[in-house]
Design a protein around this motif. Structure first.
Motif, PDB file in Angstrom:
ATOM      1  N   TYR A 292       5.001  -0.087  -2.744  1.00 16.11           N
ATOM      2  CA  TYR A 292       5.468   0.343  -4.077  1.00 16.11           C
ATOM      3  C   TYR A 292       4.998   1.764  -4.379  1.00 16.11           C
ATOM      4  N   LEU A 293       3.810   2.096  -3.897  1.00 23.72           N
ATOM      5  CA  LEU A 293       3.332   3.484  -4.067  1.00 23.72           C
ATOM      6  C   LEU A 293       4.253   4.431  -3.295  1.00 23.72           C
ATOM      7  N   GLU A 294       4.746   3.969  -2.144  1.00 26.26           N
ATOM      8  CA  GLU A 294       5.657   4.811  -1.364  1.00 26.26           C
ATOM      9  C   GLU A 294       6.968   5.033  -2.099  1.00 26.26           C
ATOM     10  N   ALA A 295       7.364   4.084  -2.936  1.00 28.95           N
ATOM     11  CA  ALA A 295       8.570   4.310  -3.765  1.00 28.95           C
ATOM     12  C   ALA A 295       8.250   5.282  -4.899  1.00 28.95           C
ATOM     13  N   LEU A 296       7.048   5.155  -5.434  1.00 31.46           N
ATOM     14  CA  LEU A 296       6.683   5.943  -6.624  1.00 31.46           C
ATOM     15  C   LEU A 296       6.459   7.421  -6.323  1.00 31.46           C
ATOM     16  N   ILE A 297       6.163   7.762  -5.052  1.00 26.65           N
ATOM     17  CA  ILE A 297       5.920   9.186  -4.747  1.00 26.65           C
ATOM     18  C   ILE A 297       7.206  10.001  -4.868  1.00 26.65           C
ATOM     19  N   TYR A 298       8.368   9.318  -4.893  1.00 29.34           N
ATOM     20  CA  TYR A 298       9.633  10.078  -5.018  1.00 29.34           C
ATOM     21  C   TYR A 298       9.883  10.491  -6.455  1.00 29.34           C
ATOM     22  N   SER A 299       9.030  10.019  -7.373  1.00 34.36           N
ATOM     23  CA  SER A 299       9.078  10.549  -8.748  1.00 34.36           C
ATOM     24  C   SER A 299       7.802  11.309  -9.060  1.00 34.36           C
ATOM     25  N   LEU A 300       6.646  10.767  -8.688  1.00 35.83           N
ATOM     26  CA  LEU A 300       5.384  11.378  -9.142  1.00 35.83           C
ATOM     27  C   LEU A 300       4.635  12.142  -8.061  1.00 35.83           C
ATOM     28  N   GLU A 301       5.089  12.038  -6.819  1.00 37.00           N
ATOM     29  CA  GLU A 301       4.543  12.771  -5.653  1.00 37.00           C
ATOM     30  C   GLU A 301       3.138  12.334  -5.236  1.00 37.00           C
ATOM     31  N   LYS A 302       2.167  12.322  -6.177  1.00 39.29           N
ATOM     32  CA  LYS A 302       0.797  11.904  -5.792  1.00 39.29           C
ATOM     33  C   LYS A 302       0.394  10.771  -6.729  1.00 39.29           C
ATOM     34  N   VAL A 303       0.258   9.539  -6.180  1.00 34.17           N
ATOM     35  CA  VAL A 303      -0.011   8.373  -7.035  1.00 34.17           C
ATOM     36  C   VAL A 303      -1.218   7.599  -6.519  1.00 34.17           C
ATOM     37  N   TRP A 304      -1.855   6.905  -7.441  1.00 27.12           N
ATOM     38  CA  TRP A 304      -2.949   6.013  -7.041  1.00 27.12           C
ATOM     39  C   TRP A 304      -2.925   4.765  -7.903  1.00 27.12           C
ATOM     40  N   SER A 305      -3.501   3.690  -7.409  1.00 28.35           N
ATOM     41  CA  SER A 305      -3.569   2.446  -8.190  1.00 28.35           C
ATOM     42  C   SER A 305      -4.859   1.708  -7.837  1.00 28.35           C
ATOM     43  N   LEU A 306      -5.341   0.959  -8.809  1.00 24.32           N
ATOM     44  CA  LEU A 306      -6.487   0.068  -8.576  1.00 24.32           C
ATOM     45  C   LEU A 306      -6.005  -1.331  -8.933  1.00 24.32           C
ATOM     46  N   THR A 307      -5.840  -2.159  -7.929  1.00 22.95           N
ATOM     47  CA  THR A 307      -5.299  -3.508  -8.163  1.00 22.95           C
ATOM     48  C   THR A 307      -6.128  -4.503  -7.374  1.00 22.95           C
ATOM     49  N   THR A 308      -5.868  -5.780  -7.619  1.00 23.43           N
ATOM     50  CA  THR A 308      -6.466  -6.784  -6.728  1.00 23.43           C
ATOM     51  C   THR A 308      -5.483  -7.049  -5.612  1.00 23.43           C
ATOM     52  N   SER A 309      -6.029  -7.138  -4.421  1.00 24.22           N
ATOM     53  CA  SER A 309      -5.233  -7.508  -3.257  1.00 24.22           C
ATOM     54  C   SER A 309      -5.707  -8.866  -2.762  1.00 24.22           C
ATOM     55  N   PHE A 310      -4.797  -9.611  -2.168  1.00 21.10           N
ATOM     56  CA  PHE A 310      -5.080 -10.991  -1.769  1.00 21.10           C
ATOM     57  C   PHE A 310      -4.806 -11.160  -0.279  1.00 21.10           C
ATOM     58  N   ARG A 311      -5.773 -11.778   0.399  1.00 20.42           N
ATOM     59  CA  ARG A 311      -5.653 -12.024   1.835  1.00 20.42           C
ATOM     60  C   ARG A 311      -6.114 -13.445   2.137  1.00 20.42           C
ATOM     61  N   ALA A 312      -5.206 -14.268   2.616  1.00 22.05           N
ATOM     62  CA  ALA A 312      -5.580 -15.658   2.947  1.00 22.05           C
ATOM     63  C   ALA A 312      -6.294 -15.661   4.292  1.00 22.05           C
ATOM     64  N   GLU A 313      -7.499 -15.054   4.293  1.00 25.72           N
ATOM     65  CA  GLU A 313      -8.270 -14.952   5.545  1.00 25.72           C
ATOM     66  C   GLU A 313      -8.695 -16.359   5.977  1.00 25.72           C
ATOM     67  N   LYS A 314      -8.336 -16.736   7.176  1.00 27.63           N
ATOM     68  CA  LYS A 314      -8.636 -18.111   7.619  1.00 27.63           C
ATOM     69  C   LYS A 314     -10.143 -18.280   7.856  1.00 27.63           C
ATOM     70  N   SER A 315     -10.799 -17.237   8.382  1.00 31.87           N
ATOM     71  CA  SER A 315     -12.226 -17.421   8.691  1.00 31.87           C
ATOM     72  C   SER A 315     -13.079 -16.803   7.580  1.00 31.87           C
ATOM     73  N   ARG A 316     -14.290 -17.351   7.441  1.00 29.49           N
ATOM     74  CA  ARG A 316     -15.259 -16.847   6.455  1.00 29.49           C
ATOM     75  C   ARG A 316     -16.190 -15.872   7.172  1.00 29.49           C
ATOM     76  N   THR A 317     -16.158 -14.608   6.730  1.00 34.02           N
ATOM     77  CA  THR A 317     -17.040 -13.615   7.375  1.00 34.02           C
ATOM     78  C   THR A 317     -17.836 -12.895   6.295  1.00 34.02           C
ATOM     79  N   ARG A 318     -18.746 -12.044   6.686  1.00 32.25           N
ATOM     80  CA  ARG A 318     -19.594 -11.315   5.727  1.00 32.25           C
ATOM     81  C   ARG A 318     -18.832 -10.209   5.019  1.00 32.25           C
ATOM     82  N   ARG A 319     -17.613  -9.909   5.525  1.00 34.12           N
ATOM     83  CA  ARG A 319     -16.965  -8.736   4.918  1.00 34.12           C
ATOM     84  C   ARG A 319     -15.529  -8.990   4.510  1.00 34.12           C
TER      85      ARG A 319
END
Ligand code: NSS
Ligand code: MG
Length: 436
Positions: free
Chosen positions: A193-220
């Motif tokens: 979506y940021l790649e779509a937004l650069i065609y209007s605003l050129e330089k964009v940033w966002s702070l969102t939550t991202s979700f990953r259904a990581e199967k294994s439990r690791t320290r990171r």
């Protein structure tokens, strides 16, 4: 008794400036003991702990009797004279004129020594601990400095969707959600979506939550994490790497200036952090990383992905964050532009934190040619129909462009020197953990 009172932050009154003056503080009982006719109550607030002496001569028998058995974490408020006391936390104590219990507490379930699963089941109470409180202050500063960097450098903040219709970073870690009569997915990354937004605003940033259904439990790895992402039109990979290193250096500098006390409480060695405030950071190519690992006896071949163990070994070669670039295209995402000088390689970059922490940023130059992107989508087994809108961006005035995503909790983990990413967020989500 409590009208027109100036309530002080505890850390502010732990000072010679307040000796002999009346101070009023409020918080929760952290420790208490009664000796003779006096109760010695250690009151915890968001900024620290202060000892309050409640003398029955001044405050009456009743309150001292109550304080003898009161439960830890009872909420209290008090006013009294500040006195120097080397044996008290911070070197001062309050001699109460009056002391009030606001909310009683009984059998606070965290007494010390409990196991990690018990503590995670009681995370809503465990977050009151000193260590987690100080980590959250560091996270506050990381978020504040991250925002500040982009705002001060004229990037536009945008609000990409969290409910999405396709994968960005692989179908294996998608969280499906019921979306009316369809299935949607929680966002893995705002990038497309940021790649779509650069065609209007050129330089964009966002702070969102991202979700990953990581199967294994690791320290990171978390199942839900905070993701600071940037995308810019006309930028090539090197341009965007410079933004990434400036951002991390800016944040580290900010923490060293504003969170000395937190780093001290956490016992953090500052040498490497101090060494990380001046970009440029070192750059090595994937080929060189493989050579280093093989020389160190790691059983790895060209074409293998770099996991946490391999990254840990590599980080020991550096005393500041460093980039790895030009990965084999097979181990990188469909959207990455291939190196025109060697189409076996993708113009991707990872920024790794030193001291064993590893990847904190993933980014790349994006494929800006319609047909090449279509081929990569098909090659990696995705359905081009799901990316029709994303391919459209290459049909109408496509431009070279690049971007990256910084994992906030990964960065907090390194800066605060944490052993586990779960302590970089108040309510960690990972496989098997959704409560509280
Ligand atoms: N706009 C972009 O170019 C971002 C790109 N689409 C992306 O998501 N890359 S990444 O998968 O490496 O994730 C980016 C960063 O996100 C962090 N990350 C990635 N996965 C996780 C998990 N599971 N838990 C915590 N943090 C995570 C980590 O620091 C990665 O370097
Ligand atoms: Mg990555």
């Amino acid at each position: 008794m409590v009208e027109n009172v100036v309530w002080y932050h505890i850390e502010d009154v732990l000072s010679d400036d307040f000796i002999g003056k009346k101070v009023c503080v409020r918080g929760w009982i952290y420790r208490r003991s009664v000796v003779g006719g006096k109760a010695f109550v250690r009151v915890r607030g968001s900024t620290g702990i202060i000892q309050v002496v409640v003398d029955r001569e001044k405050c009456g028998e009743e309150i001292v009797r109550i304080l003898k058995d009161i439960g830890l974490e009872a909420s209290v408020m008090t006013c009294g004279e500040l006195v120097k006391q080397p044996r008290a936390p911070g070197g001062y104590e309050v001699h109460a004129d009056w002391f009030r219990i606001v909310g009683y507490s009984r059998d606070f379930p965290i007494k010390g020594g409990e196991g990690i699963d018990y503590l995670l089941d009681n995370r809503h109470l465990w977050i009151r601990s000193r260590k987690l409180t100080e980590i959250m202050k560091i996270k506050h500063s990381v978020l504040k400095a991250g925002r500040e960097y982009f705002v001060e450098n004229d990037w536009w903040e945008v609000t990409p969707p969290i409910l999405t219709a396709s994968a960005v970073e692989g179908g294996a870690t998608l969280f499906p959600v019921k979306y009316f009569d369809k299935t949607a997915y929680l966002s893995q990354s705002a990038q497309l979506y940021l790649e779509a937004l650069i065609y209007s605003l050129e330089k964009v940033w966002s702070l969102t939550t991202s979700f990953r259904a990581e199967k294994s439990r690791t320290r990171r790895h978390l199942a839900e994490y905070w993701h600071l992402e940037a995308e810019a039109a006309w930028y090539n990979m090197e341009d965007m790497m410079r933004v990434a290193e400036e951002l991390v250096a800016y944040i580290v500098q900010y923490i060293l200036e504003h969170n000395k006390r937190q780093l001290e409480i956490l016992g953090r060695d500052l040498k490497i952090l101090k060494n990380s405030v001046e970009p440029p950071y070192p750059r090595i190519r994937y080929d060189e990383a493989i050579e280093i690992l093989q020389k160190k006896g790691v059983n790895i071949e060209w074409g293998d992905d770099l996991g946490a163990d391999e990254e840990r070994v590599l980080t020991m070669e550096f005393d500041k964050p460093f980039f790895i670039t030009h990965f084999p295209k097979e181990i990188k995402s469909f959207y990455m532009k291939l190196d025109p000088e060697n189409e076996k390689l993708a113009l991707g970059f990872d920024l790794l934190a030193p001291e064993g922490y590893g990847e904190i940023i993933g980014g790349s130059e994006r494929e800006d040619d319609y047909n090449k992107l279509l081929n990569r989508i098909i090659e990696q087994g995705y359905d081009p129909e799901d990316y029709k809108w994303y391919l459209d961006l290459r049909k109408y005035g496509s431009v070279p462009h690049s971007g990256f995503g910084l994992g906030i909790e990964r960065l907090v983990m390194w800066i605060a020197g944490l052993d586990h990413i779960r302590d970089a967020t108040p309510f960690p989500r990972f496989r098997g953990r959704i409560y509280p």
